[in-house]
Motif scaffolding. Structure first.
Motif, PDB file in Angstrom:
ATOM      1  N   VAL A   2      84.153  11.440  49.164  1.00 61.66           N
ATOM      2  CA  VAL A   2      83.240  10.291  49.158  1.00 61.66           C
ATOM      3  C   VAL A   2      83.236   9.645  47.781  1.00 61.66           C
ATOM      4  CG1 VAL A   2      81.789  11.314  50.926  1.00 61.66           C
ATOM      5  CG2 VAL A   2      81.231  11.691  48.538  1.00 61.66           C
ATOM      6  N   LYS A   3      82.899   8.363  47.755  1.00 62.82           N
ATOM      7  CA  LYS A   3      82.846   7.625  46.498  1.00 62.82           C
ATOM      8  C   LYS A   3      81.412   7.255  46.141  1.00 62.82           C
ATOM      9  CE  LYS A   3      87.458   5.658  47.165  1.00 62.82           C
ATOM     10  NZ  LYS A   3      88.268   4.403  47.293  1.00 62.82           N
ATOM     11  N   SER A   4      80.454   7.992  46.711  1.00 60.37           N
ATOM     12  CA  SER A   4      79.045   7.727  46.425  1.00 60.37           C
ATOM     13  C   SER A   4      78.739   8.061  44.972  1.00 60.37           C
ATOM     14  CB  SER A   4      78.158   8.569  47.347  1.00 60.37           C
ATOM     15  OG  SER A   4      78.431   8.291  48.703  1.00 60.37           O
ATOM     16  N   SER A   5      77.586   7.597  44.518  1.00 60.06           N
ATOM     17  CA  SER A   5      77.155   7.919  43.160  1.00 60.06           C
ATOM     18  C   SER A   5      76.835   9.403  43.077  1.00 60.06           C
ATOM     19  CB  SER A   5      75.916   7.105  42.794  1.00 60.06           C
ATOM     20  OG  SER A   5      74.801   7.521  43.585  1.00 60.06           O
ATOM     21  N   SER A   6      76.830   9.930  41.860  1.00 60.57           N
ATOM     22  CA  SER A   6      76.509  11.348  41.681  1.00 60.57           C
ATOM     23  C   SER A   6      75.105  11.650  42.184  1.00 60.57           C
ATOM     24  CB  SER A   6      76.643  11.732  40.207  1.00 60.57           C
ATOM     25  OG  SER A   6      75.773  10.961  39.406  1.00 60.57           O
ATOM     26  N   GLU A   7      74.214  10.664  42.101  1.00 56.54           N
ATOM     27  CA  GLU A   7      72.844  10.861  42.584  1.00 56.54           C
ATOM     28  C   GLU A   7      72.827  11.072  44.094  1.00 56.54           C
ATOM     29  OE1 GLU A   7      68.616   8.397  42.895  1.00 56.54           O
ATOM     30  OE2 GLU A   7      70.172   7.722  41.512  1.00 56.54           O
ATOM     31  N   ASP A   8      73.627  10.292  44.833  1.00 60.76           N
ATOM     32  CA  ASP A   8      73.692  10.445  46.280  1.00 60.76           C
ATOM     33  C   ASP A   8      74.301  11.790  46.661  1.00 60.76           C
ATOM     34  OD1 ASP A   8      72.616   7.934  46.632  1.00 60.76           O
ATOM     35  OD2 ASP A   8      74.552   6.932  46.843  1.00 60.76           O
ATOM     36  N   ILE A   9      75.356  12.174  45.941  1.00 60.74           N
ATOM     37  CA  ILE A   9      76.000  13.462  46.210  1.00 60.74           C
ATOM     38  C   ILE A   9      75.020  14.598  45.941  1.00 60.74           C
ATOM     39  CG2 ILE A   9      77.824  15.044  45.467  1.00 60.74           C
ATOM     40  CD1 ILE A   9      79.538  12.551  44.879  1.00 60.74           C
ATOM     41  N   GLU A  10      74.327  14.523  44.818  1.00 59.04           N
ATOM     42  CA  GLU A  10      73.390  15.591  44.455  1.00 59.04           C
ATOM     43  C   GLU A  10      72.271  15.705  45.474  1.00 59.04           C
ATOM     44  OE1 GLU A  10      70.081  16.460  40.997  1.00 59.04           O
ATOM     45  OE2 GLU A  10      71.934  15.437  40.449  1.00 59.04           O
ATOM     46  N   ARG A  11      71.705  14.570  45.887  1.00 58.73           N
ATOM     47  CA  ARG A  11      70.586  14.609  46.832  1.00 58.73           C
ATOM     48  C   ARG A  11      70.987  15.298  48.135  1.00 58.73           C
ATOM     49  NH1 ARG A  11      69.879   9.643  47.027  1.00 58.73           N
ATOM     50  NH2 ARG A  11      71.014   9.118  48.921  1.00 58.73           N
ATOM     51  N   ASN A  12      72.154  14.938  48.659  1.00 54.75           N
ATOM     52  CA  ASN A  12      72.577  15.511  49.939  1.00 54.75           C
ATOM     53  C   ASN A  12      73.097  16.930  49.798  1.00 54.75           C
ATOM     54  OD1 ASN A  12      72.401  13.336  52.167  1.00 54.75           O
ATOM     55  ND2 ASN A  12      73.221  12.229  50.411  1.00 54.75           N
ATOM     56  N   ALA A  13      73.728  17.249  48.679  1.00 58.89           N
ATOM     57  CA  ALA A  13      74.201  18.615  48.460  1.00 58.89           C
ATOM     58  C   ALA A  13      73.024  19.573  48.339  1.00 58.89           C
ATOM     59  CB  ALA A  13      75.068  18.677  47.210  1.00 58.89           C
ATOM     60  N   VAL A  14      72.005  19.169  47.595  1.00 60.85           N
ATOM     61  CA  VAL A  14      70.813  20.002  47.459  1.00 60.85           C
ATOM     62  C   VAL A  14      70.148  20.192  48.824  1.00 60.85           C
ATOM     63  CG1 VAL A  14      68.471  20.087  46.522  1.00 60.85           C
ATOM     64  CG2 VAL A  14      70.378  19.470  45.044  1.00 60.85           C
ATOM     65  N   GLY A  15      70.010  19.098  49.567  1.00 61.85           N
ATOM     66  CA  GLY A  15      69.371  19.179  50.875  1.00 61.85           C
ATOM     67  C   GLY A  15      70.133  20.054  51.847  1.00 61.85           C
ATOM     68  N   LEU A  16      71.450  19.894  51.885  1.00 61.26           N
ATOM     69  CA  LEU A  16      72.256  20.721  52.779  1.00 61.26           C
ATOM     70  C   LEU A  16      72.157  22.195  52.424  1.00 61.26           C
ATOM     71  CD1 LEU A  16      75.518  18.605  53.207  1.00 61.26           C
ATOM     72  CD2 LEU A  16      73.975  19.328  55.034  1.00 61.26           C
ATOM     73  N   ALA A  17      72.029  22.486  51.146  1.00 62.81           N
ATOM     74  CA  ALA A  17      71.958  23.886  50.718  1.00 62.81           C
ATOM     75  C   ALA A  17      70.688  24.553  51.216  1.00 62.81           C
ATOM     76  CB  ALA A  17      72.049  23.964  49.193  1.00 62.81           C
ATOM     77  N   TRP A  18      69.527  23.956  50.941  1.00 61.91           N
ATOM     78  CA  TRP A  18      68.294  24.694  51.183  1.00 61.91           C
ATOM     79  C   TRP A  18      67.749  24.541  52.588  1.00 61.91           C
ATOM     80  CZ3 TRP A  18      63.726  22.542  52.705  1.00 61.91           C
ATOM     81  CH2 TRP A  18      63.500  21.173  52.441  1.00 61.91           C
ATOM     82  N   ILE A  19      68.110  23.493  53.305  1.00 64.71           N
ATOM     83  CA  ILE A  19      67.537  23.354  54.644  1.00 64.71           C
ATOM     84  C   ILE A  19      68.407  24.016  55.702  1.00 64.71           C
ATOM     85  CG2 ILE A  19      68.628  21.162  55.260  1.00 64.71           C
ATOM     86  CD1 ILE A  19      64.979  22.254  55.974  1.00 64.71           C
ATOM     87  N   SER A  20      69.734  24.072  55.478  1.00 61.07           N
ATOM     88  CA  SER A  20      70.618  24.574  56.531  1.00 61.07           C
ATOM     89  C   SER A  20      70.585  26.092  56.651  1.00 61.07           C
ATOM     90  CB  SER A  20      72.055  24.119  56.267  1.00 61.07           C
ATOM     91  OG  SER A  20      72.526  24.612  55.019  1.00 61.07           O
ATOM     92  N   HIS A  21      70.617  26.780  55.526  1.00 59.34           N
ATOM     93  CA  HIS A  21      70.757  28.239  55.568  1.00 59.34           C
ATOM     94  C   HIS A  21      69.438  28.981  55.804  1.00 59.34           C
ATOM     95  CE1 HIS A  21      71.237  32.311  53.904  1.00 59.34           C
ATOM     96  NE2 HIS A  21      72.477  32.231  54.345  1.00 59.34           N
ATOM     97  N   PRO A  22      68.430  28.836  54.947  1.00 59.42           N
ATOM     98  CA  PRO A  22      67.223  29.660  55.113  1.00 59.42           C
ATOM     99  C   PRO A  22      66.499  29.437  56.430  1.00 59.42           C
ATOM    100  CG  PRO A  22      67.258  28.569  52.957  1.00 59.42           C
ATOM    101  CD  PRO A  22      68.325  27.938  53.781  1.00 59.42           C
ATOM    102  N   VAL A  23      66.450  28.196  56.904  1.00 63.53           N
ATOM    103  CA  VAL A  23      65.733  27.924  58.149  1.00 63.53           C
ATOM    104  C   VAL A  23      66.441  28.587  59.330  1.00 63.53           C
ATOM    105  CG1 VAL A  23      65.037  26.102  59.746  1.00 63.53           C
ATOM    106  CG2 VAL A  23      64.690  25.798  57.298  1.00 63.53           C
TER     107      VAL A  23
END
Length: 428
Positions: free
Chosen positions: A228-249
């Motif tokens: 993806v060519k998104s900004s680092s802010e967009d990448i960070e927001r979605n990477a953080v979200g994918l990490a904590w919501i997908s696994h523990p729940v």
């Protein structure tokens, strides 16, 4: 209608502790919530006075009116930053959702979850392995390996928190465990809600900061892996979200599924009997058995959903359907509470709702069957992946000798608020 408008820090310590204790107790004693839901279904106007809905039609109505009942109610509990679950529909939400769908398409479930479940079950079947922790020794690893492709080639960098270390190969299990504990406590804040004690919130914020820093250091490798060519802010927001919501729940849902199943010994023994009849190899490949286990997972989640209560913000004055003769007024600036557990047992929508029936014909209400994942446009995009992972995990457990809670020294299940920290099992 009386609606709560307080900010979390406005609660007095004593009131916070009491409210939090009651909240945790209700989450662990789901039958009490079901009983309360039954009362509010019977007298919906009473629930309307306090901004609560319990009938299936009313809960669906609130969840599909995204402009009148906002997901921003979750925002205060997401200590690691913005993510889809706390956003309202809009350009950012749509772009993030498209990215999440693209990442989910990279998953190879059930192949990866089957492979890890088989590997872990093999370890648990070794001589002398009489006890194990369902969460730390099994579930969190099955879910982790199934969801590794979310980050593609950058998974090592994410887990290590360093692109340099990731270049040396896959990180060891010690770092993997550290990563999973970090995201567990971030997700714990979401489960606890804004009634969480200040100590719990501080710990979640500390873990959230650590997760943000971890992802911030490797946004480059993540962006390259995602293409993806998104900004680092967009990448960070979605990477953080994918990490904590997908696994523990997903891990917590798996523990709740097993807890409910062990409380239904007849159902458990029937599934084990079918697994034994199929044999060690066919149990993983037989489509009818996998379908049956998947149906059991969904029905077990109906009886013990991870989010039995949901909240929504009310951004402007509106009205809410409760199922009573007249709608309830909802003043802007407040919140409404949805008893999703009650909607899942509404006899007007679910035939013989009190009966455990994995093969129930849901007919036109099939979407309601997945209410634990949301409803309509705002439903969790990973719904089917999560159910398939849990199906693999349960198949693995059914291949073991008879399991029971290890009730020897101490409690078999240890909690941290509403979060299940461990579930000690004994192989008999």
């Amino acid at each position: 209608m009386k609606l709560s408008t307080y900010e979390p820090d406005a609660l007095q310590p004593g009131a916070r502790s009491l409210s939090y204790a009651v909240f945790c107790w209700l989450n662990r004693h789901i039958t009490v919530l079901r009983a309360l839901g039954a009362l509010l279904r019977r007298w919906p106007s009473v629930g309307g006075l306090f901004g609560m809905v319990a009938r299936a039609s009313a809960v669906k109505d609130v969840l599909t009116r995204t402009r009148s009942f906002s997901n921003t109610a979750h925002a205060a509990n997401m200590v690691s930053g913005d993510y889809l679950i706390g956003m309202d529909p809009g350009p950012t939400y749509s772009a993030d959702r498209d990215l999440v769908h693209a990442r989910l398409a990279a998953l190879d479930v059930p192949a990866d979850s089957d492979a890890e479940a088989q590997r872990r079950i093999k370890d648990l079947s070794k001589p002398g392995a009489a006890e194990f922790d369902l969460i730390d020794d099994y579930l969190m690893w099955v879910v982790f390996h199934a969801m590794r492709p979310l980050f593609g080639d950058a998974i090592g960098a994410v887990v290590a928190g360093s692109a340099t270390n990731a270049a040396q190969g896959d990180v060891d299990e010690g770092l993997q465990r550290q990563y999973m504990l970090e995201i567990r406590y971030v997700a714990g804040q979401l489960l606890a809600g804004n009634l969480a004690t200040l100590d719990l919130r501080r710990r979640a914020e500390s873990c959230g900061d650590a997760l943000q820093a971890r992802i911030d250091r490797v946004t480059g490798p993540i962006g390259a892996a995602w293409g993806v060519k998104s900004s680092s802010e967009d990448i960070e927001r979605n990477a953080v979200g994918l990490a904590w919501i997908s696994h523990p729940v997903t891990v917590q849902s798996g523990a709740l599924v097993m807890q409910e199943l062990l409380g239904r010994q007849k159902v458990y023994e029937q599934l084990r009997s079918r697994a034994r009849a199929l044999g060690e190899s066919r149990v993983w490949t037989d489509p009818d058995f996998r379908k049956a286990v998947r149906n059991h997972v969904l029905e077990l989640m109906r009886f013990r959903p991870i989010f039995p209560l949901l909240a929504r913000d009310v951004p402007r004055d509106t009205e809410m359907e409760t199922g009573a003769r007249s709608n309830a007024g909802c003043p802007g600036g407040g919140k409404v509470s949805l008893l999703s557990i009650a909607a899942l047992f509404d006899p007007s929508a679910v035939p013989q709702s009190g009966r455990f029936c994995p093969n129930r014909d849901w007919g036109s209400e099939d979407a309601l069957r997945y209410l634990m994942f949301g409803y309509g446009y705002r439903q969790c995009p990973a719904r089917d992946y999560a159910v398939d992972i849990l199906t693999s995990a349960l198949i693995g457990l059914l291949t073991l000798p008879r399991l029971q809670l290890a009730r020897g020294e101490g409690k078999a299940i240890a909690y941290d608020g509403p979060l299940m920290l461990c579930m000690r099992m004994r192989i008999t």
